[in-house]
Write a protein that holds these residues in place. Structure first.
Motif, PDB file in Angstrom:
ATOM      1  N   ARG A 226       0.685  -1.187  -0.073  1.00 18.30           N
ATOM      2  CA  ARG A 226      -0.018   0.023   0.088  1.00 18.30           C
ATOM      3  C   ARG A 226       0.916   1.183  -0.069  1.00 18.30           C
ATOM      4  O   ARG A 226       0.619   2.275  -0.444  1.00 18.30           O
ATOM      5  CB  ARG A 226      -1.062  -0.055   1.350  1.00 18.30           C
ATOM      6  CG  ARG A 226      -2.120  -0.828   1.221  1.00 18.30           C
ATOM      7  CD  ARG A 226      -2.997  -0.782   2.290  1.00 18.30           C
ATOM      8  NE  ARG A 226      -3.568  -2.089   2.334  1.00 18.30           N
ATOM      9  CZ  ARG A 226      -3.405  -2.883   3.477  1.00 18.30           C
ATOM     10  NH1 ARG A 226      -2.654  -2.332   4.573  1.00 18.30           N
ATOM     11  NH2 ARG A 226      -4.071  -4.031   3.435  1.00 18.30           N
ATOM     12  N   LYS A 227       2.011   1.334   0.761  1.00 17.11           N
ATOM     13  CA  LYS A 227       2.854   2.316   0.965  1.00 17.11           C
ATOM     14  C   LYS A 227       3.614   2.534  -0.411  1.00 17.11           C
ATOM     15  O   LYS A 227       3.714   3.713  -1.046  1.00 17.11           O
ATOM     16  CB  LYS A 227       3.824   1.958   1.948  1.00 17.11           C
ATOM     17  CG  LYS A 227       4.670   3.172   2.465  1.00 17.11           C
ATOM     18  CD  LYS A 227       5.524   2.853   3.496  1.00 17.11           C
ATOM     19  CE  LYS A 227       7.030   3.260   3.378  1.00 17.11           C
ATOM     20  NZ  LYS A 227       7.986   2.084   3.378  1.00 17.11           N
ATOM     21  N   GLN A 228       4.101   1.571  -0.970  1.00 20.75           N
ATOM     22  CA  GLN A 228       4.710   1.608  -2.227  1.00 20.75           C
ATOM     23  C   GLN A 228       3.886   2.211  -3.429  1.00 20.75           C
ATOM     24  O   GLN A 228       4.268   2.685  -4.213  1.00 20.75           O
ATOM     25  CB  GLN A 228       5.191   0.420  -2.508  1.00 20.75           C
ATOM     26  CG  GLN A 228       6.460  -0.270  -1.726  1.00 20.75           C
ATOM     27  CD  GLN A 228       7.702   0.244  -1.919  1.00 20.75           C
ATOM     28  OE1 GLN A 228       8.528   1.035  -1.453  1.00 20.75           O
ATOM     29  NE2 GLN A 228       8.329  -0.393  -3.045  1.00 20.75           N
ATOM     30  N   TYR A 229       2.594   1.589  -3.497  1.00 19.53           N
ATOM     31  CA  TYR A 229       1.752   1.708  -4.489  1.00 19.53           C
ATOM     32  C   TYR A 229       1.410   3.489  -4.468  1.00 19.53           C
ATOM     33  O   TYR A 229       1.301   4.101  -5.259  1.00 19.53           O
ATOM     34  CB  TYR A 229       0.391   0.923  -4.331  1.00 19.53           C
ATOM     35  CG  TYR A 229      -0.680   1.329  -5.388  1.00 19.53           C
ATOM     36  CD1 TYR A 229      -0.240   1.310  -6.567  1.00 19.53           C
ATOM     37  CD2 TYR A 229      -1.876   1.609  -4.981  1.00 19.53           C
ATOM     38  CE1 TYR A 229      -1.169   1.556  -7.736  1.00 19.53           C
ATOM     39  CE2 TYR A 229      -2.857   1.626  -5.946  1.00 19.53           C
ATOM     40  CZ  TYR A 229      -2.537   1.843  -7.254  1.00 19.53           C
ATOM     41  OH  TYR A 229      -3.468   2.102  -8.273  1.00 19.53           O
ATOM     42  N   ASN A 230       1.266   3.946  -3.200  1.00 20.46           N
ATOM     43  CA  ASN A 230       0.958   5.523  -2.857  1.00 20.46           C
ATOM     44  C   ASN A 230       2.418   6.091  -3.408  1.00 20.46           C
ATOM     45  O   ASN A 230       2.159   7.162  -4.102  1.00 20.46           O
ATOM     46  CB  ASN A 230       0.554   5.862  -1.465  1.00 20.46           C
ATOM     47  CG  ASN A 230      -0.650   5.329  -1.354  1.00 20.46           C
ATOM     48  OD1 ASN A 230      -1.926   5.911  -2.084  1.00 20.46           O
ATOM     49  ND2 ASN A 230      -1.153   4.885   0.134  1.00 20.46           N
ATOM     50  N   ALA A 231       3.372   5.422  -3.107  1.00 23.98           N
ATOM     51  CA  ALA A 231       4.637   6.381  -3.687  1.00 23.98           C
ATOM     52  C   ALA A 231       4.609   6.222  -5.100  1.00 23.98           C
ATOM     53  O   ALA A 231       5.243   7.353  -5.508  1.00 23.98           O
ATOM     54  CB  ALA A 231       5.831   5.587  -2.883  1.00 23.98           C
ATOM     55  N   LEU A 232       4.238   5.084  -5.904  1.00 26.34           N
ATOM     56  CA  LEU A 232       4.386   5.144  -7.265  1.00 26.34           C
ATOM     57  C   LEU A 232       3.478   6.303  -7.863  1.00 26.34           C
ATOM     58  O   LEU A 232       3.768   6.942  -8.638  1.00 26.34           O
ATOM     59  CB  LEU A 232       3.889   3.609  -7.713  1.00 26.34           C
ATOM     60  CG  LEU A 232       3.584   3.497  -9.231  1.00 26.34           C
ATOM     61  CD1 LEU A 232       4.844   3.685 -10.130  1.00 26.34           C
ATOM     62  CD2 LEU A 232       2.903   1.923  -9.672  1.00 26.34           C
ATOM     63  N   LEU A 233       2.251   6.497  -7.408  1.00 23.61           N
ATOM     64  CA  LEU A 233       1.251   7.305  -7.720  1.00 23.61           C
ATOM     65  C   LEU A 233       1.771   8.723  -7.553  1.00 23.61           C
ATOM     66  O   LEU A 233       1.514   9.430  -8.339  1.00 23.61           O
ATOM     67  CB  LEU A 233      -0.145   7.086  -6.851  1.00 23.61           C
ATOM     68  CG  LEU A 233      -1.062   5.913  -7.239  1.00 23.61           C
ATOM     69  CD1 LEU A 233      -2.309   5.604  -6.494  1.00 23.61           C
ATOM     70  CD2 LEU A 233      -1.227   5.470  -8.653  1.00 23.61           C
TER      71      LEU A 233
END
Lengths: 542, 192
Positions: free
Chosen positions: A204-211
């Motif tokens: 979740r954290k990584q996905y937000n970082a990608l966005l």
């Protein structure tokens, strides 16, 4: 430096070597195969210790490339468009993990399906996974963009896709190499130990970082210089020309300037400011893209209630197939003076199995054997042997995706279609057939699997097959009874015997495997020629 | 200056090798060139083609627009006809081998093919198979056709020979020499 004559594929390969590549990972697939072959044949790549052997399939290839990136090195993965499907799990998740060393995924699309089952457009994958994509319009740009792509990947710590199509992959032009060759990266580990652990809380954290990276990635598309805005006097029409669509546009204005404003798109996501400027200044928009209407859909939106957007969706261009200079000319309303008509007597000349091909003898025997089982069906797979669907054989009833012959035969037999027979090539078997065979053994399915072993990956031009020398042991390991693994030699003189063995095993209620084994005739001729050349050379030296 | 050429034939007849040789020679002469071809399944006995574009100016499209091709160079007579929509109706040339390659059951009558080729204003129709055999290279039909066409390409035959050496070098000296012999034999036909 002198210009070198390179296929688009070869330009990419040489560029990767020059840009500090440490390894290429791939499974052969038209039109991507020549990238990896070039690196395998390159003396310079050998001297630099660049890893380049073929992988079992696209998924294992992409995962290994990601692993090499984890170790801090520059890695490249190559496949044909449908190969992205095989690797899709890794593809999407690697956008969420991000990378360490620069990582480029080459996706070679085949619009018009010259040698493919569909014409899916890999740009959709890049868009879906939120990673940058590059789409060169010339062999020189492909060369230059690989250097940029590795830098871009390391800048954003994300994999970068380069999307090419048949006319880029398999077209030659002069290419000038960069004077300097970059060193390979030193080994280095990711700074964040958890970067690659996609447990839900971390993912979740990584996905937000990608966005959160997206605005900067869009800004990069705007400023990196690959996307260009060319002004034009006539604002009635604004043109968005993607990849080689730009070449076809300019072909129609050979000796003059294009009168309309044009955005040349070679890097995605789309450069927002350039597109907005074009939209605001022009009355209508024409989108030229090789492949499916990705940009056109984005421009229209679902409601399509803005300015008129023309392209493949409104019929201005064909909804399917490749673009061509004439197709684009017609879309611009230009007069096209064609050539002569094709005389009616010209007959189609479809591809066929080569004279002396072992598959010919295998299909001849199978057709004979199947006469005893008129209710049965033969499911097949992707390879030269798919030509068994055409006359004179008409032996098979399916070809869907790599490995599907075995699992479709299993499902059909479970749906009471008996006998269900699978025909699959050796390389396709180790690509994606093995796991299906495991399912068959676990369920003790009533199927017969014919693994055509020509000891090579044939259709893409004789690449080493991961299956060679391993098929029987894989089958026994998966749980096939050794007495139902039958190796035959597909030759005319063995026809009667081969038919009898096929009948026996098709009649057996359980998992049986027949392995017709004989060297691919094309590979054999190549081998003999190479041996002759070597002999000649040796004789001369003595 | 621009020359747009379609090289065509049946998979395995060497049309793509000829294309690669012209490309190499053109590049060595400092010209711009683009050469598109298809690989993969179509090469298994099916029809194959290559679009080859040469110019002293940068070239845009990898594909030749319809009606603009200057030369159709074919190693098989029926295949020469398949690409006529690309040929420039007024100034385009068709240079083709006359020996049919029959690997389909519905191959048309040769006399009808010949009649169609003779309708094209500029054409050279000759038995390249026979010339190749005379040159002791029965597999060199593609080189014979290329040799015949060299007269119209604006490329010196020596440059083509250099390109043959460079492209076939890996296959050994005897293959190189056999191909150069076929190339020269083809040129002699055009010079007659």
């Amino acid at each position: 430096m002198d210009k070198l004559l390179f296929l688009g594929d070869e330009a990419i390969a040489q560029a990767a070597i020059d840009a500090g590549l440490s390894g290429v990972y791939a499974y052969p697939g038209t039109p991507s195969t020549e990238i990896t072959e070039f690196i395998q044949d390159s003396k310079m790549a050998r001297e630099r210790g660049i890893r380049s052997e073929w992988c079992a399939n696209e998924k294992t290839a992409m995962e290994a490339a990601l692993g090499m990136s984890y170790a801090g090195k520059r890695a490249m993965y190559c496949c044909k468009h449908v190969g992205v499907n095989v690797a899709a799990d890794c593809f999407v998740n690697s956008a969420i993990t991000g990378v360490n060393g620069g990582l480029i995924y080459i996706a070679a699309d085949d619009p018009s399906m010259h040698s493919s089952q569909n014409e899916q457009d890999s740009r959709f994958y890049a868009n879906f996974a939120f990673i940058p994509a590059l789409e060169p319009a010339s062999q020189q740009e492909a060369y230059d963009m690989i250097h940029y792509g590795f830098d871009l990947s390391e800048k954003f710590k994300e994999p970068v896709m380069m999307r090419i199509t048949t006319r880029m992959a398999h077209s030659r032009a002069g290419v000038t190499r960069k004077a300097e060759v970059r060193n390979q990266n030193e080994r280095s580990l990711p700074q964040d130990k958890k970067q690659f652990i996609l447990l839900p809380a971390i993912a979740r954290k990584q996905y937000n970082a990608l966005l959160a990276k997206q605005p900067d990635i869009i800004k990069e598309s705007e400023t990196a210089g690959w996307n260009k805005y060319f002004d034009g006097e006539n604002k009635k029409l604004g043109i968005i020309a993607c990849g080689i669509g730009y070449n076809y546009l300019m072909e129609n204005f050979r000796d003059k300037k294009c009168p309309y404003p044009v955005v040349k798109v070679q890097q995605y996501p789309l450069p927002q400011c350039m597109i907005e400027k074009l939209y605001n200044e022009c009355d209508e928009i024409l989108v030229l893209e090789e492949g499916q209407p990705l940009v056109e859909q984005q421009m229209r939106g679902f409601m399509n209630n803005g300015k008129p957007i023309h392209g493949r969706l409104d019929g201005t261009l064909s909804r399917v197939g490749e673009l061509s200079p004439n197709m684009v000319g017609k879309a611009l309303g230009l007069e096209i003076e064609g050539g002569l008509e094709i005389p009616a007597l010209v007959a189609p000349r479809p591809p066929k199995l080569c004279d002396g091909c072992p598959h010919v003898d295998s299909y001849t025997a199978l057709n004979e054997a199947m006469k005893s089982f008129p209710g049965g069906r033969v499911f097949s797979d992707i390879g030269c042997y798919t030509l068994g669907a055409l006359p004179p054989f008409e032996a098979i009833y399916s070809t869907v995706d790599m490995g599907a012959s075995i699992t479709m035969a299993k499902g059909a037999s479970e749906g009471t279609l008996l006998p269900s027979v699978a025909v699959i090539g050796d390389s396709t078997f180790t690509h994606s057939g093995m796991t299906g065979l495991l399912d068959c053994c676990v369920d003790n399915a009533n199927v017969t699997i014919i693994i055509l072993d020509n000891e090579i990956t044939g259709m893409t031009g004789s690449q080493k097959s991961s299956a060679t020398g391993r098929i029987e042991s894989i089958c026994t390991g998966m749980g096939v009874a050794p007495e139902h693994i039958r190796v035959i030699n597909p030759l005319k003189k063995n026809h009667e015997e081969n038919v009898a063995i096929m009948k026996e095993e098709i009649g057996y209620k359980g998992v049986s495997v027949i392995i017709p084994r004989r060297e691919c005739i094309v590979a054999m001729n190549k081998r003999l020629k190479a041996e002759r050349a070597a002999k000649e050379k040796a004789a001369k030296q003595n | 200056m621009k020359i747009d050429i379609i090289l065509c034939g049946v998979g395995g007849m060497g049309a793509l090798s000829s294309a690669a040789i012209i490309s190499k020679a053109a590049l060595d002469m400092g010209w711009y060139m683009k050469q598109a071809e298809t690989h993969g399944m179509s090469q298994r006995g099916g029809d194959v083609q290559s679009h080859l574009r040469l110019s002293d100016q940068p070239i845009n499209s990898d594909l030749i627009p319809e009606g603009q091709c200057d030369i159709i160079l074919s190693v098989e007579p029926m295949e020469a006809l398949r690409y006529l929509p690309f040929l420039n109706k007024k100034t385009g040339w068709v240079i083709t081998n006359s020996t049919p390659f029959v690997n389909i059951p519905n191959y048309p009558d040769y006399a009808a093919i010949e009649a169609e080729i003779k309708k094209i204003p500029n054409h050279i129709l000759f038995d390249a198979d026979a010339v190749a055999k005379e040159a002791n290279n029965p597999k060199g039909t593609n080189m014979v056709v290329l040799g015949a066409a060299s007269k119209y390409l604006g490329i010196d035959i020596e440059k083509l020979e250099d390109a043959v050496r460079s492209n076939f070098g890996k296959k050994g000296e005897s293959i190189v020499n056999a191909n150069i012999a076929a190339l020269r034999a083809g040129r002699a036909v055009a010079d007659k």
